[in-house]
Design a protein around this motif. Structure first.
Motif, short mmCIF file in Angstrom:
data_model
loop_
_atom_site.label_atom_id
_atom_site.label_comp_id
_atom_site.label_asym_id
_atom_site.label_seq_id
_atom_site.Cartn_x
_atom_site.Cartn_y
_atom_site.Cartn_z
N THR A 208 0.85 -1.18 0.00
CA THR A 208 0.00 0.00 0.00
C THR A 208 0.89 1.24 0.00
O THR A 208 2.10 1.16 0.25
CB THR A 208 -0.90 0.03 1.24
N GLN A 209 0.29 2.40 -0.27
CA GLN A 209 1.07 3.64 -0.26
C GLN A 209 1.67 3.88 1.12
O GLN A 209 2.81 4.34 1.23
CB GLN A 209 0.18 4.82 -0.66
N GLN A 210 0.93 3.57 2.17
CA GLN A 210 1.44 3.76 3.53
C GLN A 210 2.62 2.83 3.78
O GLN A 210 3.64 3.24 4.36
CB GLN A 210 0.34 3.49 4.55
N GLU A 211 2.52 1.58 3.34
CA GLU A 211 3.62 0.63 3.52
C GLU A 211 4.85 1.06 2.72
O GLU A 211 5.98 0.95 3.20
CB GLU A 211 3.17 -0.76 3.10
N SER B 109 5.68 4.08 1.98
CA SER B 109 6.26 5.22 2.68
C SER B 109 7.03 4.77 3.92
O SER B 109 8.13 5.27 4.20
CB SER B 109 5.14 6.20 3.09
N GLN B 110 6.48 3.81 4.67
CA GLN B 110 7.16 3.31 5.86
C GLN B 110 8.48 2.63 5.50
O GLN B 110 9.50 2.83 6.18
CB GLN B 110 6.25 2.31 6.60
#
Length: 320
Positions: A23-26, A28-29
């Motif tokens: 995902t985009q959040q993953e 980024s992390q």
């Protein structure tokens, strides 16, 4: 291993190595975690071990919990290995690498990898932990030459590079024999095999760009183009953010011919856009942020007082 590495990062790295979509959040992390040199070194070692298994060109659904349980069973029998190597190798032995991006490693003394995207934009991490966002229908190969201290990239297509500074040169070469040379920076290269031009956009840092006979230094906030037919560099210009909009999804047009507007957005949406006869030179001013086909068609039709039809492969505009 989990007493060293945050569980969330562990799961994300497992998904990344096994080819599962992040995902985009993953994404980024993982990118934030890799900014720490020690973490980047750890990841580079994991990638090397993973690809060394040669388990590519298979497609599988990855069950992270199952892989973790499998890892625990293997560690009970093979505790003599260093944990981080065993962690990557044990997972690599049980899951194939590839859902959308193909990574292969031939039997060679040098690190050599090939990555290919098809109809989707793919985010990959090279063995040196550099991040690459590969545009649709593009191919990239990575080869590390320890004697020359060079990370050599061959690109056919388009890619955004976020290069990790390791002290080794990072050189992107195209089929048109145009190169981009850096140590650590962020830049976009567009170089499809049949294209007349190779285009560069620099987001951070500075790069050397061009051919052996004709090259220049391009810095942050600039873009440059090499005319492959004339074998010459065009004048360097200020960065047009639309140059990297295929990645960011943010387009801005100021009195641009509608034909160029729909061409760029059509490529982004992977659809052919058909305009009414005699309208290609009409001017358009406006912005789009991560547009869908419906959003784009509705905005253009309203601005131009047109009708539109959307199919699986086309957006067709017509006069009212």
């Amino acid at each position: 291993m989990r007493n060293i590495m945050n569980e969330t990062i562990y799961d994300i790295i497992t998904k990344s190595l096994t080819g599962s979509q992040l995902t985009q959040q993953e994404q980024s992390q993982l990118a934030d975690w890799l900014r720490v040199d020690a973490n980047a070194d750890e990841y580079a070692e994991m990638v090397s071990v993973w690809n060394f298994t040669g388990k590519a060109k298979f497609q599988m659904q990855v069950d992270v919990d199952a892989e973790w349980n499998n890892f625990k069973q293997i560690t009970k029998k093979r505790v003599v290995l260093r944990p981080r190597i065993l962690w990557a190798a044990s997972i690599a032995a049980s899951v194939a690498l590839l859902v959308g991006v193909f990574a292969t490693r031939p039997a060679t003394k040098q690190n050599f990898y090939t990555y290919t995207s098809t109809n989707n934009i793919e985010r990959i991490y090279l063995p040196d932990s550099s991040e690459v966002i590969l545009n649709k229908n593009s191919q990239l190969t990575y080869k590390y030459n320890p004697k020359r201290h060079e990370r050599a990239i061959a690109l056919n297509g388009e890619a955004m590079f976020n290069v990790r500074h390791t002290g080794d040169e990072f050189v992107v070469r195209t089929k048109q024999k145009v190169y981009t040379k850096v140590l650590g920076t962020s830049f976009n290269v567009k170089a499809y095999a049949d294209a007349r031009e190779v285009e560069l956009a620099v987001v951070e840092g500075k790069v050397k760009f061009g051919s052996r006979r004709s090259n220049t230094l391009v810095v942050k906030g600039q873009q440059a183009t090499y005319d492959c037919k004339k074998k010459m560099l065009m004048p360097t210009d200020s960065l047009d953010n639309n140059q990297i909009a295929w990645n960011t999804g943010c387009f801005t047009f100021n009195s641009k011919p509608i034909s160029k507007v729909v061409s760029q957005i059509g490529n982004y949406l992977n659809k052919k856009v058909i305009l009414p006869n005699g309208t290609s030179n009409l001017q358009y001013t406006g912005s789009f942020e991560n547009p869908t086909s419906e959003d784009f068609a509705e905005i253009i039709a309203t601005a131009m007082n047109w009708n539109y039809t959307i199919t699986n492969s086309e957006i067709i505009f017509s006069k009212r």
